[in-house]
Write an enzyme that holds these catalytic residues in place. Structure first.
Site, mmCIF file in Angstrom:
data_model
loop_
_atom_site.group_PDB
_atom_site.id
_atom_site.type_symbol
_atom_site.label_atom_id
_atom_site.label_comp_id
_atom_site.label_asym_id
_atom_site.label_seq_id
_atom_site.Cartn_x
_atom_site.Cartn_y
_atom_site.Cartn_z
ATOM 1 N N GLU A 114 -6.597 57.769 2.885
ATOM 2 C CA GLU A 114 -5.342 57.255 2.318
ATOM 3 C C GLU A 114 -4.793 58.232 1.293
ATOM 4 O OE1 GLU A 114 -5.192 53.340 0.571
ATOM 5 O OE2 GLU A 114 -6.238 52.454 2.287
ATOM 6 N N GLU A 181 2.042 52.627 6.645
ATOM 7 C CA GLU A 181 1.911 51.182 6.380
ATOM 8 C C GLU A 181 2.973 50.693 5.402
ATOM 9 O OE1 GLU A 181 -2.004 49.887 5.158
ATOM 10 O OE2 GLU A 181 -1.314 47.823 4.835
HETATM 11 O O1 KIV Z 1 -8.455 49.196 6.497
HETATM 12 C C1 KIV Z 1 -7.649 48.984 7.401
HETATM 13 O O2 KIV Z 1 -7.788 48.064 8.215
HETATM 14 C C2 KIV Z 1 -6.496 49.865 7.482
HETATM 15 C C3 KIV Z 1 -5.353 49.412 8.327
HETATM 16 C C4 KIV Z 1 -4.562 48.450 7.521
HETATM 17 C C5 KIV Z 1 -4.541 50.542 8.815
HETATM 18 O O3 KIV Z 1 -6.463 50.882 6.860
#
Ligand code: KIV
Length: 264
Positions: A114, A181
């Protein structure tokens, strides 16, 4: 049995076919999803839907490795992505050591990190060391405490530009694909158009190259809350409760076990 996706088949899909990704945390559900999902994400969302925690932040690398191994066991023919947990990729050295552990201890095909432009050097370092990286821009669940909540991006000019720059920087760093997202559909569409790698959306509108959903949300097992972007394809919680209630009732009334369940 379907053919396993590769980085080149996933990248070749851009503009030709939509990609499907779904989360899984264990071998059993991974095996159920394998036939339809192009990719399975072992998301750190498991900390919430599986671990019962309020956010994703406290999941550990050890836990992610354990669940990724289980998913790979259940879906050996599916491209599996392991989410790097909060705090595991803060520096290039740390990120490389931790992602190397994921690759050494599981057969995962890629890791997901991320973050935007500020993470580009970390992504580049991993890619240079043979680790396939999926980026994740837009609303960042790992920043929920830092930002004081889950903040949709792209409703104002500043966050719109920032996500565009973040996505470009992560592509430039060598990510093979990117999750976007919690952004407006216009921003989701523009990032998809600007990037040459597959852009997988979650709460990012219909124009992205593919979609990802958390399995327990889309199958209606997670009852605590339902984000706006989730479509429930099953009322899993109701089905499970009805089945367990029937089982309990049959045990109480002596209906189960019946003759056919007894050894002779
Ligand atoms: O942790 C997760 O499930 C994710 C999705 C929301 C893409 O990163």
């Amino acid at each position: 049995m379907r053919k396993k996706e590769t980085i080149s088949s996933l990248q070749g899909a851009k503009g030709k076919r939509k990609l499907t990704m779904i989360t899984a945390y264990d071998a059993l559900f991974a095996s159920l999803f394998a036939e339809e999902a192009d990719m399975i994400l072992v998301g750190d969302s498991l900390n919430m839907s599986f671990g019962g925690k309020a956010d994703t932040l406290s999941v550990t690398l050890e836990q992610m490795i354990y669940h990724t191994g289980a998913v790979c066991n259940g879906a050996p023919q599916t491209f599996v992505v392991c989410d790097m947990p909060f705090g595991s990729t803060n520096s290039e050295e740390e990120a490389l050591a931790n992602a190397t552990r994921v690759f050494q201890q599981t057969p995962a095909d890629a890791v997901k990190i991320e973050g935007g432009a500020e993470r580009a050097d970390i992504v580049r370092r991993l890619v240079h060391n043979g680790i396939a990286v999926m980026g994740h821009v837009g609303l960042l669940p790992q920043s929920v405490r830092g930002e004081g909540g889950y903040r949709v991006k792209g409703r104002d000019e500043k966050s719109f530009q920032k996500v565009l720059e973040d996505a470009a920087a992560i592509e430039d760093a060598g990510a093979f694909s990117i999750v976007i997202e919690g952004v407006t559909p216009e921003l989701g569409a523009l990032v998809t158009q600007e990037l040459s790698i597959p852009v997988i959306g979650i709460g990012a509108g219909a124009q992205t190259d593919g979609q990802v959903l958390v399995w327990s949300d889309m199958l209606g097992f997670f009852e605590a809350f339902k984000p706006k972007f989730v479509k429930q394809y099953l009322n899993g919680a109701r089905l499970v409760k009805e089945a367990v209630s029937q089982y309990a009732e049959e045990v109480r009334q002596g209906i189960f076990p019946a003759e056919e369940h007894c050894y002779r």
